[in-house]
Design an enzyme around this catalytic site. Structure first.
Site, mmCIF file in Angstrom:
data_model
loop_
_atom_site.group_PDB
_atom_site.id
_atom_site.type_symbol
_atom_site.label_atom_id
_atom_site.label_comp_id
_atom_site.label_asym_id
_atom_site.label_seq_id
_atom_site.Cartn_x
_atom_site.Cartn_y
_atom_site.Cartn_z
ATOM 1 N N HIS A 12 -18.925 -45.814 -23.509
ATOM 2 C CA HIS A 12 -18.207 -46.986 -24.012
ATOM 3 C C HIS A 12 -17.732 -47.910 -22.880
ATOM 4 O O HIS A 12 -17.401 -49.070 -23.121
ATOM 5 C CB HIS A 12 -16.994 -46.514 -24.827
ATOM 6 C CG HIS A 12 -16.529 -47.503 -25.857
ATOM 7 N ND1 HIS A 12 -16.663 -48.859 -25.705
ATOM 8 C CD2 HIS A 12 -15.916 -47.321 -27.054
ATOM 9 C CE1 HIS A 12 -16.153 -49.473 -26.765
ATOM 10 N NE2 HIS A 12 -15.699 -48.553 -27.598
ATOM 11 N N LYS A 55 -14.341 -62.000 -55.465
ATOM 12 C CA LYS A 55 -12.903 -62.111 -55.746
ATOM 13 C C LYS A 55 -12.187 -62.980 -54.714
ATOM 14 O O LYS A 55 -10.964 -63.040 -54.675
ATOM 15 C CB LYS A 55 -12.247 -60.714 -55.745
ATOM 16 C CG LYS A 55 -12.941 -59.688 -56.625
ATOM 17 C CD LYS A 55 -13.018 -60.136 -58.065
ATOM 18 C CE LYS A 55 -13.872 -59.178 -58.887
ATOM 19 N NZ LYS A 55 -14.230 -59.743 -60.207
ATOM 20 N N TYR A 102 -5.293 -48.940 -35.198
ATOM 21 C CA TYR A 102 -5.961 -49.851 -34.267
ATOM 22 C C TYR A 102 -7.209 -50.387 -34.949
ATOM 23 O O TYR A 102 -8.033 -49.615 -35.432
ATOM 24 C CB TYR A 102 -6.356 -49.093 -32.995
ATOM 25 C CG TYR A 102 -7.323 -49.834 -32.089
ATOM 26 C CD1 TYR A 102 -6.860 -50.594 -31.020
ATOM 27 C CD2 TYR A 102 -8.695 -49.771 -32.287
ATOM 28 C CE1 TYR A 102 -7.741 -51.278 -30.191
ATOM 29 C CE2 TYR A 102 -9.589 -50.450 -31.464
ATOM 30 C CZ TYR A 102 -9.103 -51.197 -30.418
ATOM 31 O OH TYR A 102 -9.976 -51.881 -29.597
ATOM 32 N N THR A 143 -12.030 -57.029 -26.104
ATOM 33 C CA THR A 143 -11.322 -56.787 -27.359
ATOM 34 C C THR A 143 -9.815 -56.960 -27.194
ATOM 35 O O THR A 143 -9.275 -56.898 -26.097
ATOM 36 C CB THR A 143 -11.568 -55.350 -27.875
ATOM 37 O OG1 THR A 143 -11.104 -54.414 -26.889
ATOM 38 C CG2 THR A 143 -13.029 -55.117 -28.164
#
Length: 612
Positions: A327, A412, A439, A452
């Site tokens: 990551h 909707k 989170y 992010t």
């Protein structure tokens, strides 16, 4: 997204990089106000009053000084957060990253022309790998269209990290090594690494400057398989990448010390385009149940994954696929975009190779054999033992909710992602009888090297709505009004976070300034409510929308008593992967999915009978 992936585009992949705006620093007053709002659902009146006093003192005292230092830092950097985030979130942590940090999951190639089928693995792997190499070439020649939010260009820097990139362990801090170069920048490594039965092979993906065709890739992969079939397994050195980071760093140093050639092998693995992992598991999955495939991708055989590589393409013997990715160098949207590209190409040809079958004369793959001794074997044995213990403790489920999807929710006039997030809040509230600090990933790629921001879905409004939904005496009209307020709050917070106006990264910056200057840890970060509300990476729900494609992923929970919750939203279904630690008796991934499913029905029913 698919229409953004044309191979003939007027814009160059990285052309907007120099014109992207710098990451902003929010005002201290705004960030602290948002922080107080975020901790409110987890505090008694007395606790909240104490935290208000702490925040006030921080704002008027040390926080004010730290904020000024942060503004000074931002004046000299286009992204004041970039290196800090990389270090704090990914490189300084010492826990084993392959299970606790890496993201993994099914590749997309299952819902159309490639159902599980024994004997198809190498042929499909060859076609998949060919498309992945085409994608590499698009990035290398800068012909991949830059992504945009509307008309606003997004930062594309992370796309450089998908190929030829690897994390390297350090005794106190890891490092990322990226060998990727665009055509204009110079030569770029073009070899692949194949892992099979604890053995490691490599071959060049180019011949005379041209990408190997699927029949040629099939020839090379078949050679590897033949070498491994019926022969003893290799040493499984790659299992060392699953170790606690300092132990892996020391084991790596020792490997190099016993034979300099070991360093050459490590360098070849690190610089490779990506790894192809030939896994003999048959995790058979259907579009309704991806559990086995997801679990194998996240917790599978450590001797055929190089846990620090930015991309491990996992090929299972039943012709299904998975991935396991470090990551640190990039966020999941990079892999999702590439997988979606490959998925579209596979669909367009019915999963068949339409080109020539001629195979050029190619040198066979070379086996990379580490020199090992008893100490290395002992290190590998210990790494495998701790990995399998952790892997067996991780519960992973991945199911499709097929009653409805994006189409019904949008009908909707509700935001599908917010709908899922609030259903998750309600499910946790019902299952655990308390609010769940959560989170959610908010993308900040509008800014230079943006990655992010944290968006916290457990708002005061969400908790009031959950309370209303679980109160038998509360009328539907009151529930609908509460739901509308929760939706509005969530949507506003997400929009602000994406504009660089969240507060979590700002607070992290203030904490790190104090740390760098050798100051005492400010009281704000020692307050019990800070961790109780999720601060410092203590969120009990770690969630992310992986997108609106056929691609999915999975992560382990952030905390021992938490859940990992990744999801994708299709027109007619919502596919969710949930993880939990079995050693925590309070959490159960299957129970959360079941309650979550009933909450989705409840919410749609409420929206159907309302004027939302």
């Amino acid at each position: 997204m698919a229409n953004k992936l044309s191979e003939s585009v007027p814009e160059r992949t990285f052309q907007y990089q120099s014109s992207l705006p710098p990451l902003p620093v929010p005002s201290l007053e705004t960030s602290l106000s948002k922080y107080l709002e975020a901790v409110r659902p987890f505090a008694s009146e007395k606790e909240f009053k104490a935290t208000e006093d702490i925040v006030r003192n921080f704002q008027q005292g040390v926080g004010k000084e730290l904020h000024q230092r942060l503004l000074q830092r931002a004046e000299t950097r286009r992204n004041w957060l970039e290196q800090w985030w990389l270090d704090a979130a990914y490189l300084e942590g010492r826990s084993p990253s392959q299970l606790t940090v890496n993201f993994a999951g099914p590749a997309p190639y299952l819902e159309h022309c490639w159902p599980p089928a024994e004997g198809t693995a190498l042929e499909r792997a060859s076609i998949c790998s060919w498309h992945m190499l085409q994608y590499w070439n698009l990035i290398r020649t800068e012909r991949l269209a830059p992504q945009k939010a509307g008309e606003t260009p997004l930062d594309m820097d992370q796309f450089r990290m998908l190929y030829c990139t690897c994390k390297v362990p350090g005794v106190t801090k890891d490092a990322i090594r990226s060998y990727f170069k665009t055509e204009l920048e110079g030569r770029c490594p073009s070899h692949l690494v194949v892992l099979c039965r604890g053995r490691i092979f490599t071959f060049d993906a180019l011949c005379d400057g041209q990408i190997l065709t699927p029949p040629e890739l099939f020839r090379q992969l078949s050679y590897v398989r033949q070498c491994c079939d019926g022969n003893p397994e290799g040493e499984g050195v790659s299992a060392l990448t699953t170790e606690e980071r300092t132990r892996w760093a020391k084991a790596r140093e020792y490997l190099i010390s016993i034979d300099p050639h070991n360093e050459t092998i490590l360098e070849l693995i690190q610089s490779s385009l990506f790894t192809i992992c030939l896994d003999e598991t048959q995790p058979y999955s259907t579009p309704e149940n991806y559990t086995n495939l997801t679990r194998e991708s996240l917790t599978g055989d450590p001797t055929i994954r190089w846990g620090d590589k930015s991309y491990n393409s996992v090929v299972y013997s039943d012709g299904t696929f998975g991935s396991n990715c470090d990551h640190a160098p990039y966020d999941a949207m990079v892999l999702v975009t590439m997988c979606w590209y490959v998925d579209q190409r596979i669909q367009s040809t019915g999963g068949k190779w339409k080109g020539v079958d001629t195979v050029r004369v190619l040198p066979p793959p070379e086996e990379l054999v580490f020199t090992v001794d008893e100490k290395v074997r002992s290190d590998i044995g210990r790494a495998k033992k701790q990995y399998f213990e952790s892997a067996q403790d991780l519960q992973v489920v991945c199911y499709a909710f097929t009653a409805f999807g994006k189409a019904a929710i949008k009908q909707k006039k509700l935001h599908p992602d917010t709908f899922i997030q609030l259903a998750m809040q309600l499910a946790y509230f019902k299952l655990h009888q308390r609010p769940g600090c959560c989170y959610e990933t908010a993308m900040t790629r509008k800014f230079y090297h943006g990655r992010t921001e944290t968006m916290r879905p457990c708002t005061v409004e969400a908790v009031k709505w959950c309370t209303a939904m679980t109160d038998p005496s509360c009328e539907d009209n009151a529930k609908r009004k509460a739901m509308q307020l929760a939706f509005e709050k969530h949507n506003n917070l997400m929009a602000e976070a994406q504009e660089g106006r969240g507060f979590d990264r700002h607070l992290l910056g203030l904490y790190l300034i104090a740390k760098e200057e050798g100051r005492p840890v400010p009281e704000l970060f020692l307050d019990p409510l800070y961790a109780k509300s999720g601060g410092g990476g203590n969120f009990v729900l770690s969630s992310s929308l992986v997108g609106y494609t056929t691609v999915l992923g999975a992560v382990a929970p952030m905390v021992p008593h938490g859940y990992g919750f990744f999801y994708r939203i299709r027109e007619d279904r919502i596919v969710i992967s949930i993880s939990a630690w079995k050693s925590c008796r309070q959490t159960d991934a299957v129970s959360l999915f079941n309650v979550f499913s009933s909450c989705l029905h409840e919410m749609l029913h409420l929206a159907t009978t309302s004027q939302l």
